[in-house]
Design an enzyme around this catalytic site. Structure first.
Site, mmCIF file in Angstrom:
data_model
loop_
_atom_site.group_PDB
_atom_site.id
_atom_site.type_symbol
_atom_site.label_atom_id
_atom_site.label_comp_id
_atom_site.label_asym_id
_atom_site.label_seq_id
_atom_site.Cartn_x
_atom_site.Cartn_y
_atom_site.Cartn_z
ATOM 1 N N TRP A 32 7.151 11.705 53.213
ATOM 2 C CA TRP A 32 8.489 12.164 52.841
ATOM 3 C C TRP A 32 8.411 13.209 51.735
ATOM 4 O O TRP A 32 7.644 13.083 50.793
ATOM 5 C CB TRP A 32 9.327 10.984 52.354
ATOM 6 C CG TRP A 32 10.567 11.356 51.607
ATOM 7 C CD1 TRP A 32 10.675 11.698 50.287
ATOM 8 C CD2 TRP A 32 11.902 11.442 52.138
ATOM 9 N NE1 TRP A 32 11.972 11.989 49.951
ATOM 10 C CE2 TRP A 32 12.750 11.841 51.067
ATOM 11 C CE3 TRP A 32 12.450 11.218 53.393
ATOM 12 C CZ2 TRP A 32 14.123 12.006 51.232
ATOM 13 C CZ3 TRP A 32 13.825 11.390 53.548
ATOM 14 C CH2 TRP A 32 14.643 11.778 52.482
ATOM 15 N N MET A 33 9.289 14.217 51.806
ATOM 16 C CA MET A 33 9.434 15.220 50.758
ATOM 17 C C MET A 33 10.910 15.508 50.542
ATOM 18 O O MET A 33 11.668 15.630 51.501
ATOM 19 C CB MET A 33 8.716 16.515 51.163
ATOM 20 C CG MET A 33 8.856 17.648 50.153
ATOM 21 S SD MET A 33 8.091 19.190 50.748
ATOM 22 C CE MET A 33 9.316 19.706 51.961
ATOM 23 N N ASN A 34 11.322 15.628 49.255
ATOM 24 C CA ASN A 34 12.660 16.158 48.991
ATOM 25 C C ASN A 34 12.604 17.255 47.921
ATOM 26 O O ASN A 34 11.880 18.236 48.108
ATOM 27 C CB ASN A 34 13.704 15.072 48.734
ATOM 28 C CG ASN A 34 13.424 14.101 47.623
ATOM 29 O OD1 ASN A 34 12.509 13.283 47.720
ATOM 30 N ND2 ASN A 34 14.219 14.134 46.566
ATOM 31 N N ASP A 35 13.305 17.160 46.827
ATOM 32 C CA ASP A 35 13.552 18.291 45.925
ATOM 33 C C ASP A 35 12.306 19.101 45.564
ATOM 34 O O ASP A 35 11.268 18.534 45.211
ATOM 35 C CB ASP A 35 14.125 17.793 44.599
ATOM 36 C CG ASP A 35 15.398 16.995 44.745
ATOM 37 O OD1 ASP A 35 15.822 16.745 45.876
ATOM 38 O OD2 ASP A 35 15.957 16.605 43.704
ATOM 39 N N GLN A 51 9.242 16.387 45.140
ATOM 40 C CA GLN A 51 9.421 14.944 45.228
ATOM 41 C C GLN A 51 8.741 14.450 46.496
ATOM 42 O O GLN A 51 8.969 14.991 47.583
ATOM 43 C CB GLN A 51 10.903 14.607 45.235
ATOM 44 C CG GLN A 51 11.629 14.906 43.940
ATOM 45 C CD GLN A 51 11.286 13.911 42.855
ATOM 46 O OE1 GLN A 51 11.888 12.845 42.744
ATOM 47 N NE2 GLN A 51 10.306 14.239 42.021
#
Length: 481
Positions: A32-35, A51
Site C-alpha cells: 500500500w502507498m498513499n501521501d 506513506q
C-alpha cells in the site's frame, strides 16, 4: 530483527510477485502507498518518500517508503526510510516533509499514537506529535534522540493533539518555518505555523488559515511556497467528522495570497481547486533543479473497490506538475520529458468528424493532445481504455462550456467541470496509463484525474461526434514501455 530490517527484507523477498503496475506513474514495489512525503531535490536527484505499508494492499502501520529519480519515469527504489519503532510513533510515521541543512537531509514527520489504529477511534487515546530524522547520505536515517520536537508543550490551547499533523518545512532568510494541519476546539480545520533557527527547537508563531465553521472541513497536508511573485498555500480538505462523510468530498485546494513571515500573517486573495477529479489528494511541492516549483500528488481510490489482490500493490502518484500563476490562477503542466519515453504515432491536421468514430490503438498508455476552436466544434467525446462497449468517457460540450466524464470502471458517477474553454483556440491534453487518465485543459488552467484498477480494460482510444466538428490538430504519442 527490527521493524526497518523486517520491512526491507519482506520487500526484497516478495516484490517480484506484483503485477499490472502502471507504465509511467510511480507506484510502490509492493503493498500500500498513499501521501507523498519528503518530496525534495537533493544531491542532483529528486527524492520521493511516501506513506507506505509493504505487507498488504490496505492501509495499516505507516512506514516511509523511498525512491529517487532524475526524470520521474525511471525510479530507483531505496530502502524504507522510516518505520514506526519508537514509543512516540508506535502506530505510524505519518506524513511530513524534507529539507536540506548543512549537506544533510532532514525529515520532519508526524509520530502517530492510536492503540486502535483508527478502526475504533477514541480521541482521548490519540496523539500526534512532530518528529525529526536526519541523514548524511539521503538513504539511511537516524531519528533525533529528543523527539518529538513539537508536541503538547508547543501547541497552544484551543487545539486538539489528536489531529495535529503533516509538517511542511521551509526556510526563509535563515529562519525555518513549519506549517501544520490541526483540528481546533470547534472541531474544524486550521493551518498553523511554527518557527525555528535550527530545525530542532520550535516555537508557535501564528495561525495562518482557518476553515469556515459551516463548511465542516478538516484540513490536511498543508504546503506553503512562493511562485511568480505570490505566496501559495495548499491543503487537502476532508469531512471534519463522520456525519459529514456523504456531503463533503475529499478535495485539494490552493489559495493564492501574500505571506508575511515576520508577522505570521497570510492574506488570501484567490481560492481554487487543484484537481477537479475525485482521485487526487495530499499533494506536496518542491523547488526543482531549475528553481521551478514542482508538485506531485497521490491518485487515491478511497471508499472504492480495491485493486485485485493478485496485483500485490495499491497506490500511484500523479505525474509531476510544474506550477505557475497565469492571470491570477494557479496553472499546472505535466513536467516529464516526452522525447525519451514517448513516440509519435498519430499527427493529423484539420480532422473532420461527423457520425463517425476515429480509433487510436494505444497499447494501454500514451499522450493525446487535441486542438480545436469554439467556432468549429459543438460536442464530441473521447473514450479511453475502450473495449467493446466499455470505456472511460470524456464528454466535451463546447457549446455549453463544460466537460464531464463518467466511466464503466471505478463507479464514480458523473463529474462535471464548468467554464473550461477560451473564445479562440483550445487544447486538451490526456496522459493515459494502465489505471489512470490525467486531463490538462488549456495548458493546465484546470486539471482532472481519474483512477481505476479494474482488470481487463481495453487499450483503444476513440474520438467521436454526432454533429460535424473539426479538430484542428490531433496528436498522439505512445509510451515506449
Amino acid at each position: 530483527m527490527n521493524r526497518l530490517q523486517k520491512a526491507n527484507e519482506y520487500i526484497r523477498n516478495n516484490k517480484t510477485k506484483t503485477t499490472n503496475r502502471p507504465y509511467f506513474h510511480f507506484s510502490p514495489e509492493i503493498g500500500w502507498m498513499n501521501d507523498p512525503n519528503g518530496f525534495s531535490f537533493y544531491k542532483g536527484k529528486y527524492h520521493l518518500f511516501y506513506q507506505y505499508y509493504p505487507y498488504d494492499i490496505v492501509w495499516n502501520d505507516m512506514h516511509w517508503g523511498h525512491a529517487k529519480t532524475e526524470d520521474f519515469i525511471t525510479w530507483e527504489y531505496l530502502p524504507v526510510a522510516l518505520a514506526n519503532d519508537k514509543a512516540y510513533d508506535a502506530n505510524g510515521c505519518f506524513s511530513g516533509s524534507a529539507i536540506e541543512k548543512d549537506g544533510n537531509l532532514y525529515l520532519m514527520y508526524t509520530g502517530h499514537i492510536d492503540p486502535n489504529l483508527g478502526f475504533d477511534r477514541d480521541e482521548r487515546e490519540v496523539a500526534e506529535r512532530q518528529c525529526i530524522a536526519f541523514s548524511k547520505d539521503g538513504v539511511t536515517f537516524e531519528k533525533y534522540e529528543q523527539n518529538p520536537v513539537i508536541g503538547e508543550k508547543q501547541l497552544p490551547e484551543g487545539y486538539l493533539i489528536c489531529d495535529f499533523r503533516d509538517p511542511k518545512v521551509l526556510e526563509v532568510d535563515g529562519v525555518y518555518y513549519c506549517v501544520l494541519a490541526v483540528r481546533n476546539v470547534q472541531r474544524r480545520g486550521e493551518i498553523i505555523m511554527f518557527q525555528s533557527t535550527n530545525l530542532l527547537d520550535w516555537a508557535f508563531h501564528s495561525s495562518i488559515y482557518q476553515a469556515k465553521f459551516e463548511d465542516n472541513l478538516l484540513l490536511e497536508c498543508p504546503d506553503l511556497f512562493h511562485v511568480d511573485g505570490k505566496s501559495v498555500l495548499l491543503f487537502s480538505e476532508m469531512p471534519c467528522d463522520p456525519e459529514y462523510q456523504e456531503v463533503v468530498q475529499n478535495t485539494t485546494a490552493y489559495v493564492i495570497g501574500e505571506m508575511d513571515f515576520e508577522k505570521g500573517i497570510f492574506t488570501p486573495e484567490k481560492k481554487g481547486l487543484l484537481d477537479y477529479g475525485q482521485t487526487f489528494y495530499a499533494p506536496q511541492s518542491t523547488e526543482g533543479k531549475n528553481h521551478e516549483r514542482l508538485l506531485i500528488g497521490w491518485m487515491h481510490r478511497w471508499h472504492q473497490t480495491l485493486p485485485p489482490k493478485e496485483y500485490g500493490f495499491n497506490g500511484m502518484m500523479s505525474l509531476p506538475r510544474k506550477l505557475t500563476i497565469q492571470h491570477g490562477e494557479l496553472t499546472q503542466q505535466a513536467a516529464i520529458q516526452h522525447e525519451a519515453y514517448f513516440k509519435q504515432i498519430v499527427s493529423l491536421e484539420n480532422k473532420q468528424l461527423q457520425n463517425e468514430v476515429f480509433d487510436i490503438e494505444s497499447e494501454g498508455a500514451g499522450y493525446l493532445k487535441l486542438h480545436f476552436s469554439r467556432s468549429s466544434s459543438t460536442k464530441f467525446m473521447v473514450e479511453f481504455h475502450k473495449k467493446d462497449t466499455t470505456s472511460t468517457r470524456i464528454h466535451v460540450d463546447v457549446t455549453n462550456n463544460r466537460i464531464s466524464y463518467d466511466s464503466d470502471y471505478g463507479n464514480q458517477g458523473i463529474i462535471t467541470i464548468n467554464d473550461c474553454f477560451r473564445d479562440d483556440e483550445n487544447t486538451l491534453e490526456f496522459y493515459v496509463d494502465l489505471h489512470s487518465v490525467e486531463l490538462f485543459i488549456n495548458d493546465g488552467e484546470k486539471v482532472a484525474t481519474f483512477t481505476s484498477y479494474d482488470q481487463d480494460k481495453g487499450k483503444t482510444i476513440s474520438i467521436s461526434a454526432q454533429h460535424n466538428i473539426e479538430l484542428t490538430h490531433v496528436h498522439f504519442e505512445g509510451f515506449l514501455s
